[in-house]
Scaffold this motif. Structure first.
Motif, PDB file in Angstrom:
ATOM      1  N   MET B 205      12.096  54.465 -43.910  1.00 12.25           N
ATOM      2  CA  MET B 205      12.716  53.253 -44.441  1.00 12.25           C
ATOM      3  C   MET B 205      12.287  52.084 -43.576  1.00 12.25           C
ATOM      4  O   MET B 205      11.851  52.252 -42.450  1.00 12.25           O
ATOM      5  CB  MET B 205      14.240  53.373 -44.419  1.00 12.25           C
ATOM      6  N   ALA B 206      12.408  50.888 -44.142  1.00 12.50           N
ATOM      7  CA  ALA B 206      12.067  49.666 -43.413  1.00 12.50           C
ATOM      8  C   ALA B 206      13.338  48.986 -42.941  1.00 12.50           C
ATOM      9  O   ALA B 206      14.439  49.309 -43.384  1.00 12.50           O
ATOM     10  CB  ALA B 206      11.276  48.738 -44.324  1.00 12.50           C
ATOM     11  N   HIS B 207      13.177  48.005 -42.066  1.00  8.37           N
ATOM     12  CA  HIS B 207      14.335  47.203 -41.638  1.00  8.37           C
ATOM     13  C   HIS B 207      14.999  46.518 -42.821  1.00  8.37           C
ATOM     14  O   HIS B 207      16.201  46.323 -42.853  1.00  8.37           O
ATOM     15  CB  HIS B 207      13.883  46.149 -40.623  1.00  8.37           C
ATOM     16  N   SER B 208      14.181  46.147 -43.805  1.00  3.30           N
ATOM     17  CA  SER B 208      14.728  45.466 -44.975  1.00  3.30           C
ATOM     18  C   SER B 208      15.743  46.347 -45.690  1.00  3.30           C
ATOM     19  O   SER B 208      16.703  45.847 -46.274  1.00  3.30           O
ATOM     20  CB  SER B 208      13.601  45.109 -45.931  1.00  3.30           C
ATOM     21  N   PHE B 209      15.526  47.661 -45.636  1.00  5.14           N
ATOM     22  CA  PHE B 209      16.489  48.552 -46.287  1.00  5.14           C
ATOM     23  C   PHE B 209      17.839  48.414 -45.595  1.00  5.14           C
ATOM     24  O   PHE B 209      18.879  48.252 -46.241  1.00  5.14           O
ATOM     25  CB  PHE B 209      16.001  50.003 -46.236  1.00  5.14           C
ATOM     26  N   SER B 211      18.906  45.954 -43.710  1.00  3.99           N
ATOM     27  CA  SER B 211      19.547  44.636 -43.797  1.00  3.99           C
ATOM     28  C   SER B 211      19.937  44.247 -45.215  1.00  3.99           C
ATOM     29  O   SER B 211      20.686  43.294 -45.407  1.00  3.99           O
ATOM     30  CB  SER B 211      18.696  43.555 -43.117  1.00  3.99           C
ATOM     31  N   THR B 237      17.071  48.021 -36.293  1.00  2.00           N
ATOM     32  CA  THR B 237      17.185  46.754 -37.020  1.00  2.00           C
ATOM     33  C   THR B 237      18.031  45.756 -36.230  1.00  2.00           C
ATOM     34  O   THR B 237      17.716  44.562 -36.176  1.00  2.00           O
ATOM     35  CB  THR B 237      17.804  46.996 -38.405  1.00  2.00           C
TER      36      THR B 237
END
Lengths: 457, 457
Positions: B205-209, B211, B237
């Motif tokens: 997963m990315a940080h965007s997930f 946040s 994150t």
């Protein structure tokens, strides 16, 4: 007009993504999270010795967003992985990009922390396109910036892209032709790129041409006969000075049949001393019109040294080191979520903090019209007497207006570059251009950080 | 089996060439020079800190040679340039690659000056393919070599290719997945590459997930619900230690529903200290089975430092710096004419001398079966007890046999690498492997040089 030339077959576009884009999408799908998200692209730090960046890659991104979908073959593959639900794959089969894009036009100069692009779309779509967008804009920005440094370092000289054989892959070769043309090169050796992008093709002969003939003179003569008005003879297959004297023989033969030798090329050795030696040999023979081309191992540093030394070289073939942006082969360009469902968000990771909210870059100029400083603000702010750089280029998945031509993009770069103070163009350790955050952005950043750290996480 | 996946539409293959390939071809055509020429590919100098090179890229080259032709659209474009004769364009319209290729198989180790590939074909064909061949073999050799250094630096750890977003273009992203797999990586983040090449896809997963959810805990929970048996949670994150404690909460929830958290990922900060801190948090909670993944800014040097320090990291996501071979983004790989119409040829350019004649590389092993030294000889030589490395893979434009699978190529690399002395694998300043020229090659080189310099030019 530059036509769409996607670097992948259309049917493969959906899968050109990092796997996590899809696993996150599955989780968003399960949570029924279809609200709009805004992602902001930006570079955190200048790559080595860079004092500015040139926006490039948007055209490919817009072509990609217009065509993005998942083919049956792609969906079949995803099904085999056993990680995705049937209803999610069904959703993917209908997925198109329906969002909007705001961007700084290609060819414009921008600076670190300024977003050259923001995407707003249902979060699954906006997330999915990350890999392609970063890949293309990172590469093309690096290459255009590198090329512009070469052009700046060699004022009044003609530069041609000779990089194709040593770029990192076929896509990079085509993009180097395109980007170097935006940055001020005059031509490319890559014939496909010349055709695709409408750039003049350029090239002469290889050592193999010379050595395939029994003598250098025969090789030169055969080439001059084939191209009586555009022959450039490669001098260094055996010995540059000897090659130059053979070129004189051929040039005289050409004169007697009413033609002129266009140029000679050096491809090894000390270009400064060899070019002077060759210039003298040519001039003594009354061939002052024959131009000297140099190629091999050139970059902006080498070009600046040769030009400052006054080496009598008229054209440079610039290859490998520019084509891979050798001193800065990557940037830390990132694509970060800044807003979800109307809520500004940011990350606080060590050394990787992002700024929340949809943004605009405001450019302030001085009275002479030259760039003075930039302010990064929120999208809906107005900054007095400033030019906002990001414009909406795609709305609801559709292009706003037509693409600029490559020539227009090239001219846009030239115009912007002329307005940037010379101190930011120096090749080594340029000072940072003044970029600040608006009060509103600063306030929002502090507020979001506070919300996150006061335990709301 | 790896299927043909050309990095360009078939109709564009003919034009992916430097312009001079075509101008030379016109001159050869005018001179009726259709005799066979042999070109030899080689690297003159080791890129920075390299002690060996890994052959890669042959598969793409063979696919290209099999499909090479000039489409009507390509010929129409060439006609507009006004540089080529009608009968030459007619000749190009019928051109197919009819030559032979001898090559060192992909995955095998080779050294400077040793040709990984030789092409013998009518000179126009053999010359024309230069740009594509160098482009692909240079890139793939660099990437495979770089990846193998990463694998060597992190013994016993699992490495995954995370480079796609920052490789130099789309082709390079796909090739990085392929090459890193040959070099010993276990998986790739690029889904299209995973599909094309049959490599396991990987990603989390990315940080965007994180946040995009109101709290980190909600984000983790949503992901764990979507992937109860393959969840890897991204910890940094907001704050890595806090993230680890949230992951513990989720892992316990997963346990209570009969699942296990697969891992956690660090993506910023000091990996050595953070991984120890996170390991402790996990272990104290009885989660010794949860694995730690690290990604961000990694290359072989960083991997070696972390592994030597004993950082408790099980998997590494290796991205940008490996994907652009950042410390050595190019090699001086060249494709040089060594024989035309039965006559051995060479160039004498300063620092760029080539060796004449069709060649073979002979590998000598010691009694334990490990590599001892190589001898570069002429094609028809026999060297006692040595293994010849180049084999004919294409004859008269047709493939000899079938392509090896990517797994076979990966195993071939593994087998070769095991036979190379460790001293040549060290990351900094490895000693040169012993490579000499055979007496026959040395004699031929001296003879051709003499012929050239005694005035025959």
């Amino acid at each position: 007009m530059e036509r769409a030339n996607l670097p992948l077959p259309e049917e493969d576009l959906g899968l050109f993504a990092d796997f996590y884009e899809l696993t996150m999408a599955q989780a968003f799908f399960n949570q029924r999270m279809f609200q709009p998200a805004t992602f902001s692209l930006f570079v955190r730090n200048y790559p080595s010795n860079r004092g500015y960046l040139v926006a490039a890659g948007l055209r490919d991104v817009l072509d990609y967003l217009t065509k993005l979908s998942f083919s049956d073959s792609s969906l079949d593959y995803l099904r085999t992985l056993g990680a995705f639900s049937g209803d999610f794959l069904e959703y993917l089969s209908r997925l198109r990009f329906t969002g909007s894009v705001r961007a700084i036009p290609e060819g414009r100069i921008f600076f670190v922390n300024e977003p050259p692009l923001e995407v707003t779309a249902p979060i699954i779509e906006a997330q999915l396109v990350e890999t392609f967008i970063v890949n293309q804009i990172n590469l093309q920005t690096l290459l255009t910036t590198k090329a512009s440094r070469c052009v700046w370092a060699a004022p009044g000289r003609v530069l041609s892209d000779f990089a194709s054989r040593r770029t990192q892959g076929v896509d990079a070769a085509l993009k180097m032709a395109r980007c170097s043309y935006i940055g001020g090169f005059q031509s490319t050796s890559n014939v496909l790129a010349a055709k695709m992008y409408g750039i003049p093709p350029a090239g002469t002969m290889a050592h193999s041409f010379v050595s395939s003939f029994s003598t250098e003179l025969e090789a030169f003569r055969a080439y001059a006969q084939a191209f009586p008005d555009r022959a450039i003879l490669l001098l260094d297959t055996y010995d540059t000075a000897m090659g130059a004297r053979q070129a004189v023989v051929i040039a005289k033969e050409m004169e007697s049949s009413g033609h002129r030798l266009l140029g000679v090329r050096l491809d090894s050795g000390d270009f400064d001393s060899l070019s002077r030696q060759v210039r003298e040999i040519l001039d003594e023979a009354g061939l002052d019109y024959v131009r000297i081309v140099a190629s091999g191992g050139l970059d902006e540093f080498e070009l600046e040294a040769l030009c400052k030394a006054g080496a009598p070289i008229d054209l440079y073939g610039v290859g490998t080191k520019a084509g891979v942006s050798a001193d800065a082969p990557w940037s830390d360009m990132a694509y970060k979520l800044v807003c979800y469902d109307g809520r500004p968000v940011m990350k606080l990771s060590e050394d990787k903090v992002s700024m929340p909210g949809q943004k605009q870059v405001f450019r302030l100029s001085n009275s002479a019209g030259n760039f003075r400083e930039d302010v990064i603000g929120l999208q809906n702010e107005a900054v007095d007497q400033a030019e906002p750089l990001l414009a909406e280029v795609m709305t609801d998945g559709r292009l706003c207006g037509t693409h600029p031509t490559l020539t227009e993009t090239r001219e846009r770069f030239e115009s912007d570059f002329a307005k940037l103070d010379e101190k930011h163009k120096v090749l080594v350790d340029p000072p940072k251009y003044q970029v600040s955050s608006s009060d509103e952005l600063t306030r929002l950043t502090a507020q979001v950080r506070l919300d996150l750290t006061k335990g709301a996480i």
